[in-house]
Scaffold this motif. Structure first.
Motif, PDB file in Angstrom:
ATOM      1  N   LEU A  50       0.859  -1.197   0.000  1.00  0.00           N
ATOM      2  CA  LEU A  50       0.000   0.000   0.000  1.00  0.00           C
ATOM      3  C   LEU A  50       0.892   1.244   0.000  1.00  0.00           C
ATOM      4  CD1 LEU A  50      -2.590   1.565   0.244  1.00  0.00           C
ATOM      5  CD2 LEU A  50      -2.758   0.887   2.640  1.00  0.00           C
ATOM      6  N   ARG A  90       1.094   5.485  -0.615  1.00  0.00           N
ATOM      7  CA  ARG A  90       0.258   6.683  -0.608  1.00  0.00           C
ATOM      8  C   ARG A  90       1.100   7.876  -1.036  1.00  0.00           C
ATOM      9  NH1 ARG A  90      -4.378   7.283   2.330  1.00  0.00           N
ATOM     10  NH2 ARG A  90      -3.787   5.621   3.764  1.00  0.00           N
ATOM     11  N   MET A  94     -13.065   4.765   1.074  1.00  0.00           N
ATOM     12  CA  MET A  94     -12.025   3.858   1.567  1.00  0.00           C
ATOM     13  C   MET A  94     -10.676   4.542   1.698  1.00  0.00           C
ATOM     14  SD  MET A  94     -10.721   0.115   0.234  1.00  0.00           S
ATOM     15  CE  MET A  94      -9.605   0.681  -1.049  1.00  0.00           C
ATOM     16  N   GLY A 125      -3.180  -4.075   3.877  1.00  0.00           N
ATOM     17  CA  GLY A 125      -3.990  -3.113   3.146  1.00  0.00           C
ATOM     18  C   GLY A 125      -4.688  -3.754   1.964  1.00  0.00           C
ATOM     19  N   MET A 178      -9.435  -5.528   0.170  1.00  0.00           N
ATOM     20  CA  MET A 178      -8.802  -4.292   0.653  1.00  0.00           C
ATOM     21  C   MET A 178      -9.403  -3.913   2.001  1.00  0.00           C
ATOM     22  SD  MET A 178      -8.700  -2.199  -2.975  1.00  0.00           S
ATOM     23  CE  MET A 178     -10.092  -3.110  -3.673  1.00  0.00           C
ATOM     24  N   PRO A 219     -10.543  -1.125   4.394  1.00  0.00           N
ATOM     25  CA  PRO A 219     -10.808   0.318   4.526  1.00  0.00           C
ATOM     26  C   PRO A 219     -10.099   0.915   5.736  1.00  0.00           C
ATOM     27  CG  PRO A 219     -12.839  -0.874   4.031  1.00  0.00           C
ATOM     28  CD  PRO A 219     -11.782  -1.907   4.312  1.00  0.00           C
ATOM     29  N   ARG A 269      -7.207   0.149   6.931  1.00  0.00           N
ATOM     30  CA  ARG A 269      -5.807   0.401   6.585  1.00  0.00           C
ATOM     31  C   ARG A 269      -5.678   1.509   5.540  1.00  0.00           C
ATOM     32  NH1 ARG A 269      -1.058  -0.071   7.262  1.00  0.00           N
ATOM     33  NH2 ARG A 269      -0.309  -1.648   5.828  1.00  0.00           N
ATOM     34  N   PHE A 270      -6.562   1.502   4.543  1.00  0.00           N
ATOM     35  CA  PHE A 270      -6.462   2.515   3.486  1.00  0.00           C
ATOM     36  C   PHE A 270      -6.752   3.915   4.026  1.00  0.00           C
ATOM     37  CE2 PHE A 270      -5.761   1.112  -0.929  1.00  0.00           C
ATOM     38  CZ  PHE A 270      -5.707  -0.254  -0.770  1.00  0.00           C
ATOM     39  N   ALA A 271      -7.634   4.010   5.012  1.00  0.00           N
ATOM     40  CA  ALA A 271      -8.034   5.330   5.519  1.00  0.00           C
ATOM     41  C   ALA A 271      -7.200   5.752   6.724  1.00  0.00           C
ATOM     42  CB  ALA A 271      -9.508   5.324   5.887  1.00  0.00           C
ATOM     43  N   ALA A 272      -6.279   4.890   7.155  1.00  0.00           N
ATOM     44  CA  ALA A 272      -5.510   5.197   8.371  1.00  0.00           C
ATOM     45  C   ALA A 272      -4.794   6.536   8.229  1.00  0.00           C
ATOM     46  CB  ALA A 272      -4.499   4.074   8.632  1.00  0.00           C
TER      47      ALA A 272
END
Lengths: 338, 338
Positions: free
Chosen positions: A80, A82, A245, B109, B274, B276, B278-281
């Motif tokens: 992942l 970013r 998400m 993630g 996926m 969410p 982890r992605f939105a952390a």
């Protein structure tokens, strides 16, 4: 009719980059935005070409994009990745994240790139092609502005939410599609209005949520998704994955935050990359050869593969230069003069 | 009309499991196939309910599925997980891979589960719901049999290629869709033929590739994708990702390998999960709350969310049992007697 002016890709890139540098964008912002706009013009995607410069400049002048933003990469070594665009353009953030995404997908099989806090104006296919050139398959999606009613609904809620995919074809142009999940782009409805033509059935609803073929009523109402409830479901998926998400704005939130569709929307984007070499490792057959048989069978039926027109336009532009009309050259001159 | 028989979910599960054990399936195969068939019946998805038992038995009897297969998990700790079904049913392979997929997605993630060398008969939503129950969003897709002409094409090439997605909604049923990328299921065309009705325009082409509204001609020709060239592109993507990329058969290869559509196809499947959380952390806002606002706004327009009918049927089945007609009970008795 006067003959068009022909500019090399490098020459047009220099002109467009110069316009954005003079408008105050830093180097990475100006170069990435210009590269994407020139790619649109080169591939004869006029709706994503130099016509987009004015909207970008308007958004910069309105203070809605940070011209000095430096994209910030956040990556802990996992799949992942970013990039916080810091309020700059998505294209700059993508240029920072893409090499890491391709590398991680190749190493681990699958990886995802999240772009947050960006201003978005670009087609997704230039990004997809960057990844297929690195040998990975890629999926990209993002929200936009609330403009589309969900299937069975009556008012704008979903964005035109583009969905794009690419598959690398060694030695050939990739298999690439990139389409709006609305039945048509908003510009198509505008064109019908300008030309005084009625819309085909099923394109739009009016402000009361009733089906309409009147382009004025459609522009005051909402567009409809492609493919009925199936397209509506995919558009909703894009809001959930590439909005909620990733901790960024959905299309209604993006419209609410800016309060206008005359400026470029701010939200995020999600790109997933997968390595066919890794996914097929240890399995019989070559994934690329197997894909070629399928794609050749599609073309062999006389069906067009997506993006073929773009690739033909690209070949012509690389050979003969990009053809710009006298009006387009005048527009560029005006934008250069500021 | 006689009153339907009402069986509890547990009772129907026991009956269907017994049928498959007696047909020679080992425990994991029999239980996973039965659970999926009972889930279809429970949710009033008759096309994926007990009606499917006969096709599964026919495929077992033809020696096209290994009744003793033990799914083999291959996982090196990264985000790519593979389960070789060993010629058994996809449902058994999924039951082995799903917990690892959910765990890896939560930890990293994003993660992907590849199922190879399976016999496939199941809807994808039971798998999607297993993953949303574990708190992750999921995408699933697989090829099937060549039955659909690509948009602009003339002959069967693509499968009906299902595409499914789920988003977890804490305390509520998940957001789930699962649809064929053909404009309708093949069974719909069969129903029109049986009832002597013509097909709507745009559903099919005849054996010469010409548009047809005659169900006989359509069955001898090819179905068309949903959503025109966009749906066709998504169906092609499914062939590439869940066929070529994972080192398994595409739809034309699956038909070629078996030579018949009367038995269940053998190919692979791709599931991407996926997290969410982890992605939105580290991002502002709660991804689940943001999603609820969007989904509530869809329902607030009077638009139906996908799977609502299934969830209503499930609630009734859990309360009152699964209603089976006298014919359905007779069919079950006959299958039990072997």
């Amino acid at each position: 009719m006067p003959r068009p002016t022909r500019l090399s890709i490098a020459a047009l890139t220099e002109i467009v980059t110069g316009i954005f540098l003079r408008a105050g964008l830093n180097d990475i912002q100006a170069r990435s935005v210009a590269a994407t706009i020139v790619a649109g013009e080169r591939d004869n995607c006029k709706s994503h070409g130099i016509y987009r410069i004015a909207g970008c400049l308007r958004t910069i002048e309105a203070g809605k994009v940070d011209p000095a933003a430096e994209p910030e990469l956040q990556h802990d070594g996992g799949p992942l990745i970013r990039v916080n665009a810091g309020g700059g353009f998505s294209t700059a953030a993508f240029s920072v994240g893409a090499p890491v995404l391709a590398e991680q997908a190749a190493a681990q099989g699958i990886a995802a790139l999240v772009i947050n806090d960006c201003t978005h104006f670009s087609a997704l296919w230039p990004e997809i092609e960057t990844l297929t050139e690195a040998g990975v398959a890629a999926l990209a999606m993002c929200p936009s502005y609330a403009a589309v009613a969900p299937s069975g609904g009556t008012a704008p809620l979903l964005g035109t939410n583009p969905f794009a995919f690419g598959w690398p074809r060694p030695g050939r142009h990739p298999y690439v599609f990139d389409f709006a999940t609305s039945i048509v782009a908003r510009g198509e409805i505008e064109l019908h209005r300008q030309d005084g033509r009625t819309l085909p059935e099923g394109w739009a609803v009016d402000a009361e949520g009733r089906p309409t073929t009147d382009p004025h009523a459609a522009l005051a109402g909402a567009m409809l998704p492609f493919g009925g409830h199936k397209g509506s479901a995919i558009s909703t998926m894009i809001e959930l994955l590439a909005g909620a998400m990733i901790g960024d704005l959905t299309s209604p939130e993006a419209l609410g935050a800016l309060g206008s569709t005359a400026l470029l929307p701010a939200h995020g984007e999600l790109i997933i990359a997968m390595s066919p070499a890794r996914f097929a490792a240890g399995r019989p057959g070559d994934p690329f050869a197997r894909a070629e048989r399928l794609l050749d069978a599609i073309a062999g039926q006389g069906a067009r593969l997506p993006s073929e027109r773009r690739f033909a336009a690209r070949a012509a532009a690389m050979r003969d230069g990009i053809a710009l009309s006298a009006e387009e050259m005048a527009m560029l001159e005006e934008l250069r003069a500021g």
